[in-house]
Design a protein around this motif. Structure first.
Motif, PDB file in Angstrom:
ATOM      1  N   ILE A  28      32.733   2.243 -23.556  1.00  0.00           N
ATOM      2  CA  ILE A  28      32.452   3.626 -23.970  1.00  0.00           C
ATOM      3  C   ILE A  28      32.075   4.435 -22.593  1.00  0.00           C
ATOM      4  CG2 ILE A  28      31.024   5.109 -25.100  1.00  0.00           C
ATOM      5  CD1 ILE A  28      30.873   2.925 -27.447  1.00  0.00           C
ATOM      6  N   MET A  31      35.147   5.591 -20.901  1.00  0.00           N
ATOM      7  CA  MET A  31      35.748   6.478 -21.875  1.00  0.00           C
ATOM      8  C   MET A  31      35.098   8.054 -21.364  1.00  0.00           C
ATOM      9  SD  MET A  31      36.523   5.787 -25.360  1.00  0.00           S
ATOM     10  CE  MET A  31      36.978   7.500 -26.064  1.00  0.00           C
ATOM     11  N   GLU A  32      33.639   7.972 -21.368  1.00  0.00           N
ATOM     12  CA  GLU A  32      32.888   9.059 -20.874  1.00  0.00           C
ATOM     13  C   GLU A  32      33.273   9.584 -19.426  1.00  0.00           C
ATOM     14  OE1 GLU A  32      28.808   7.929 -21.701  1.00  0.00           O
ATOM     15  OE2 GLU A  32      28.860   9.025 -23.572  1.00  0.00           O
ATOM     16  N   ASN A  37      39.711  11.414 -23.825  1.00  0.00           N
ATOM     17  CA  ASN A  37      38.799  10.873 -24.725  1.00  0.00           C
ATOM     18  C   ASN A  37      37.455  11.168 -24.275  1.00  0.00           C
ATOM     19  OD1 ASN A  37      40.912  10.286 -26.661  1.00  0.00           O
ATOM     20  ND2 ASN A  37      41.681   8.596 -25.575  1.00  0.00           N
ATOM     21  N   ASN A  38      36.977  11.859 -23.396  1.00  0.00           N
ATOM     22  CA  ASN A  38      35.609  11.722 -23.015  1.00  0.00           C
ATOM     23  C   ASN A  38      34.818  12.850 -23.817  1.00  0.00           C
ATOM     24  OD1 ASN A  38      36.432  14.736 -22.063  1.00  0.00           O
ATOM     25  ND2 ASN A  38      37.205  13.810 -20.006  1.00  0.00           N
ATOM     26  N   MET A  42      36.451  15.268 -26.937  1.00  0.00           N
ATOM     27  CA  MET A  42      35.724  15.189 -28.303  1.00  0.00           C
ATOM     28  C   MET A  42      35.311  16.585 -28.732  1.00  0.00           C
ATOM     29  SD  MET A  42      36.534  12.113 -29.503  1.00  0.00           S
ATOM     30  CE  MET A  42      36.737  10.439 -28.685  1.00  0.00           C
ATOM     31  N   LEU A 110      28.763   9.702 -26.445  1.00  0.00           N
ATOM     32  CA  LEU A 110      29.695   8.800 -27.238  1.00  0.00           C
ATOM     33  C   LEU A 110      28.976   7.657 -27.713  1.00  0.00           C
ATOM     34  CD1 LEU A 110      33.135   9.227 -25.029  1.00  0.00           C
ATOM     35  CD2 LEU A 110      32.118  10.703 -27.078  1.00  0.00           C
ATOM     36  N   THR A 147      36.122   7.749 -31.209  1.00  0.00           N
ATOM     37  CA  THR A 147      35.918   6.958 -30.101  1.00  0.00           C
ATOM     38  C   THR A 147      36.413   5.527 -30.211  1.00  0.00           C
ATOM     39  OG1 THR A 147      33.972   8.419 -29.530  1.00  0.00           O
ATOM     40  CG2 THR A 147      34.092   6.036 -28.342  1.00  0.00           C
ATOM     41  N   SER A 150      40.036   5.221 -30.417  1.00  0.00           N
ATOM     42  CA  SER A 150      40.471   5.190 -28.650  1.00  0.00           C
ATOM     43  C   SER A 150      40.552   3.863 -28.197  1.00  0.00           C
ATOM     44  CB  SER A 150      40.144   6.313 -27.898  1.00  0.00           C
ATOM     45  OG  SER A 150      40.338   7.654 -28.694  1.00  0.00           O
TER      46      SER A 150
END
Length: 163
Positions: A28, A31-32, A37-38, A42, A110, A147, A150
């Motif tokens: 995660i 991802m951030e 998908n950060n 979102m 997230l 999330t 993804s």
């Protein structure tokens, strides 16, 4: 002076669900920091549909309600005496998002959304006697769901590319 006093006010943290898996926390975090998908993507996805915003309003509201209901009556009285209701009452959603401002398109973290989503799924499975499948809650945390989807896609694709 009053400003000095405000700087030293201790307020509790409003989070009630935490991720304990180091691997999931790492994925995660990646991802951030990614281009896809950060947090910003979102938020844009939430803004793309009034249905999404309505569902996130319900998710934030259920989070705040659950947090408040977890407190005993004595705890609630203590919260009110200390002036902490702004941090802990039903008007604060996931990651402390203020429901007073009506900004259900805001995503702070997230990790917090995934933890909430996983707790909702676990609760739904328990209520449905271990049934697996699509969690059917009208207050499901969509950011947490997206999330996790993804991350699952990333892992299925072999972990390559941008989260």
């Amino acid at each position: 002076d009053e400003n000095t006093k405000k700087k030293h006010i201790i307020e509790p943290f409003p989070t009630i669900y935490w991720l304990t898996s180091p691997k999931l926390r790492t994925l995660i975090s990646q991802m951030e920091l990614s281009k896809n998908n950060n947090v910003q993507t979102m938020e844009a996805r939430l803004r793309s549909s009034q249905t999404y915003l309505d569902q996130m309003e319900r998710a934030h509201s259920s989070y705040g309600r659950t947090r408040w209901e977890l407190l005993t009556q004595g705890d609630r009285e203590s919260v009110m005496e200390r002036g902490w209701e702004n941090a802990l009452d039903e008007r604060r959603g996931v990651a402390g998002i203020s429901l007073r401002k009506g900004r259900f398109d805001c995503v702070k973290c997230l990790h917090a959304h995934v933890a909430h989503y996983l707790a909702q799924v676990a609760e739904w499975e328990e209520e449905n006697e271990g049934e697996r499948g699509e969690c059917e809650r009208d207050d499901l945390n969509l950011v947490g769901k997206w999330t996790m989807e993804s991350i699952e896609a990333l892992l299925i694709d072999g972990g390559g590319g941008d989260a």
